[in-house]
Motif scaffolding. Structure first.
Motif, short mmCIF file in Angstrom:
data_model
loop_
_atom_site.label_atom_id
_atom_site.label_comp_id
_atom_site.label_asym_id
_atom_site.label_seq_id
_atom_site.Cartn_x
_atom_site.Cartn_y
_atom_site.Cartn_z
N SER A 144 29.27 -7.56 38.59
CA SER A 144 30.17 -8.73 38.53
C SER A 144 29.40 -10.01 38.22
CB SER A 144 30.91 -8.89 39.87
OG SER A 144 31.77 -7.81 40.13
N GLU A 145 28.24 -10.17 38.84
CA GLU A 145 27.50 -11.43 38.68
C GLU A 145 26.99 -11.65 37.24
OE1 GLU A 145 24.68 -12.61 41.55
OE2 GLU A 145 26.07 -12.38 43.25
N PRO A 146 26.31 -10.68 36.60
CA PRO A 146 25.89 -10.93 35.22
C PRO A 146 27.05 -11.15 34.26
CG PRO A 146 25.38 -8.68 35.86
CD PRO A 146 25.76 -9.40 37.10
N LEU A 147 28.18 -10.49 34.51
CA LEU A 147 29.35 -10.72 33.66
C LEU A 147 29.90 -12.12 33.88
CD1 LEU A 147 31.16 -7.26 34.03
CD2 LEU A 147 29.86 -8.11 32.06
N GLY A 148 29.86 -12.59 35.13
CA GLY A 148 30.27 -13.96 35.42
C GLY A 148 29.35 -14.98 34.76
N ARG A 149 28.07 -14.69 34.72
CA ARG A 149 27.11 -15.61 34.08
C ARG A 149 27.33 -15.70 32.56
NH1 ARG A 149 23.57 -13.28 38.01
NH2 ARG A 149 23.10 -14.84 39.62
N LEU A 150 27.97 -14.68 32.00
CA LEU A 150 28.29 -14.72 30.57
C LEU A 150 29.58 -15.50 30.30
CD1 LEU A 150 27.42 -11.03 29.55
CD2 LEU A 150 26.19 -13.11 28.89
N GLY A 151 30.17 -16.04 31.36
CA GLY A 151 31.35 -16.88 31.22
C GLY A 151 32.65 -16.23 31.58
N ALA A 152 32.66 -14.93 31.87
CA ALA A 152 33.90 -14.23 32.17
C ALA A 152 34.47 -14.64 33.53
CB ALA A 152 33.67 -12.72 32.15
N SER A 153 35.78 -14.52 33.64
CA SER A 153 36.45 -14.68 34.94
C SER A 153 36.57 -13.28 35.54
CB SER A 153 37.83 -15.30 34.74
OG SER A 153 38.55 -15.31 35.95
N VAL A 154 35.84 -13.02 36.62
CA VAL A 154 35.68 -11.66 37.15
C VAL A 154 36.38 -11.51 38.50
CG1 VAL A 154 34.05 -9.85 37.79
CG2 VAL A 154 33.45 -11.48 35.99
N THR A 155 37.15 -10.43 38.61
CA THR A 155 37.69 -10.01 39.91
C THR A 155 37.01 -8.70 40.28
OG1 THR A 155 39.85 -11.02 39.48
CG2 THR A 155 39.75 -9.34 41.20
N GLY A 156 36.30 -8.69 41.39
CA GLY A 156 35.63 -7.48 41.85
C GLY A 156 36.39 -6.90 43.03
N ILE A 157 36.72 -5.61 42.95
CA ILE A 157 37.43 -4.97 44.06
C ILE A 157 36.62 -3.78 44.58
CG2 ILE A 157 39.71 -5.69 43.30
CD1 ILE A 157 40.16 -2.78 42.31
N ASP A 158 36.71 -3.56 45.88
CA ASP A 158 36.03 -2.45 46.52
C ASP A 158 36.78 -2.14 47.82
OD1 ASP A 158 32.95 -1.16 46.21
OD2 ASP A 158 33.83 -1.01 48.22
N PRO A 159 36.96 -0.87 48.17
CA PRO A 159 37.70 -0.55 49.40
C PRO A 159 36.91 -0.78 50.68
CG PRO A 159 37.01 1.47 48.31
CD PRO A 159 36.65 0.34 47.38
N LEU A 160 35.61 -1.05 50.57
CA LEU A 160 34.79 -1.27 51.77
C LEU A 160 34.61 -2.76 52.05
CD1 LEU A 160 31.85 1.30 51.69
CD2 LEU A 160 33.66 1.13 53.38
N GLU A 161 35.05 -3.20 53.22
CA GLU A 161 34.94 -4.62 53.58
C GLU A 161 33.49 -5.08 53.63
OE1 GLU A 161 37.02 -5.68 57.09
OE2 GLU A 161 38.96 -4.92 56.41
N ASP A 162 32.58 -4.23 54.11
CA ASP A 162 31.18 -4.63 54.20
C ASP A 162 30.58 -4.88 52.82
OD1 ASP A 162 31.26 -4.52 56.91
OD2 ASP A 162 30.15 -2.65 57.13
N ASN A 163 30.99 -4.10 51.82
CA ASN A 163 30.54 -4.34 50.46
C ASN A 163 31.01 -5.70 49.96
OD1 ASN A 163 29.23 -1.89 50.29
ND2 ASN A 163 30.81 -0.89 49.07
N ILE A 164 32.26 -6.01 50.23
CA ILE A 164 32.83 -7.29 49.78
C ILE A 164 32.13 -8.45 50.48
CG2 ILE A 164 34.93 -8.72 49.80
CD1 ILE A 164 34.89 -6.51 47.67
N ARG A 165 31.83 -8.30 51.75
CA ARG A 165 31.12 -9.37 52.48
C ARG A 165 29.74 -9.60 51.87
NH1 ARG A 165 34.06 -7.82 57.31
NH2 ARG A 165 32.71 -6.02 57.66
N THR A 166 29.05 -8.50 51.53
CA THR A 166 27.74 -8.62 50.89
C THR A 166 27.86 -9.34 49.55
OG1 THR A 166 26.91 -6.61 51.96
CG2 THR A 166 25.78 -7.33 49.95
#
Length: 341
Positions: A144-166
């Motif tokens: 998600s981060e390198p795609l965001g640095r290229l200017g994209a608007s990124v939505t990242g989804i994951d079923p694990l809350e701990d992953n999202i917090r990280t």
């Protein structure tokens, strides 16, 4: 005659159990009776510790129904347990996810260059500006981060809350990324209703070999993409070589990834994935082989797809087209290219 008070109590309990069984609705038999008896046993088993919640009762009923239908979720609980243990280690470039860090060297250019070849409207500083990307199974945000640095608007989804917090914590170190990336703790199917035909691009990198229902996963991708939107997938082929290198060597001998990360039975041959995609409203545009060198810790492209591969597919159909299961789209397959990005 009865052998004392203990025998009387035993007889009383036995009669009580018979009355309880007779009182159960549907106990006479049949599928319905089997399911109800199953749920009753679940409740008895649970009552020895904590009262069974409504959610658990529903879960028990669904377990019985799944004997006759496919899974209602693409998320595999066993897979979630594996990744739960590593939720704090996503950004350790020398740790368990080092191979994913180095994969960015080829998967990010592959996504970027493919999208730029399909459009002439881009800026040099932010080539993906204005592009809405959904990163499925985003983990800690490594892609998600390198795609965001290229200017994209990124939505990242994951079923694990701990992953999202990280992912949220790491994103917060860069004010630019904080504006371009949003993370949600969600499965793919959970966001379909609110985000129909929302995204220009969906990325599922090293994800499909972990899902519980691959066809449902692809159908959801179709619904979430805009017409002519792009789907990028990287995954592992199901061959003897992928078993030897991907599991025996990578997990058990060298330890590139933690042991138990992958199950060979869930690996997906590119022919099977291509068939599923084209049966559900996609046209496959490219299939590229990928090779990881554990000595240099680097990835490269190759024509052979017997181990890892990347696939690019485009959603067919006009705006507002119904679910591909209702009206299967007629798609024409192009000869997969093996061009490196």
């Amino acid at each position: 005659m009865w052998g004392g008070g203990g025998a009387v109590r035993a007889l009383t309990r036995a009669l009580g159990r018979r009355r309880m069984a007779a009182a159960l609705p549907g106990a006479a038999g049949g599928v319905r009776g089997t399911l109800q008896n199953y749920n009753w046993k679940m409740q008895l088993k649970s009552s020895s510790s904590l009262p069974m919640s409504l959610t658990e009762i529903k879960s028990g009923m669904l377990t019985g129904k799944r004997l006759f239908s496919t899974s209602h979720s693409s998320v595999d609980p066993k897979e979630m347990k594996k990744f739960q243990l590593l939720a704090q280690k996503w950004w350790d470039e020398d740790g368990e996810y080092s191979a994913l860090h180095s994969m960015n060297d080829i998967r990010v250019p592959f996504i970027r260059d493919t999208l730029l070849s399909m459009s002439s409207n881009y800026s040099l500083g932010s080539p993906l500006s204005g592009v809405k990307i959904l990163d499925v199974g985003c983990g800690g945000g490594l892609l998600s981060e390198p795609l965001g640095r290229l200017g994209a608007s990124v939505t990242g989804i994951d079923p694990l809350e701990d992953n999202i917090r990280t992912a949220e914590r790491h994103k917060s170190f860069d004010p630019v990324l904080a504006k371009r990336i949003q993370y949600k703790c969600s499965s793919l199917e959970e966001i379909v209703e609110e985000s129909m035909e929302t995204f220009d691009v969906i990325v599922a990198s090293e994800v499909v070999e972990h899902v519980a229902d691959l066809e449902m996963f692809i159908k959801c991708c179709f619904q979430l993409l805009k017409p002519e939107g792009s789907l990028f997938i990287t995954t592992i082929n199901k061959t003897q070589l992928s078993y030897i290198l991907g599991i025996v060597v990578a997990e058990k001998i060298v330890g590139i990834v933690p042991e138990g990360t992958h199950e060979w039975e869930k690996f997906v041959p590119p022919e099977e994935l291509e068939h599923l995609l084209e049966s559900n409203g996609f046209s496959v545009k490219a299939v590229n082989g990928m090779l990881y060198n554990p000595l240099s810790g680097s990835w490269s492209w190759m024509e052979n797809t017997s181990i890892n591969y990347a696939m690019h597919a485009v959603r067919s159909g006009a705006q507002g087209q119904s679910d591909p299961t209702d009206t299967p789209a007629e798609v024409s397959s192009e000869q997969p290219s093996a061009t490196a990005a």
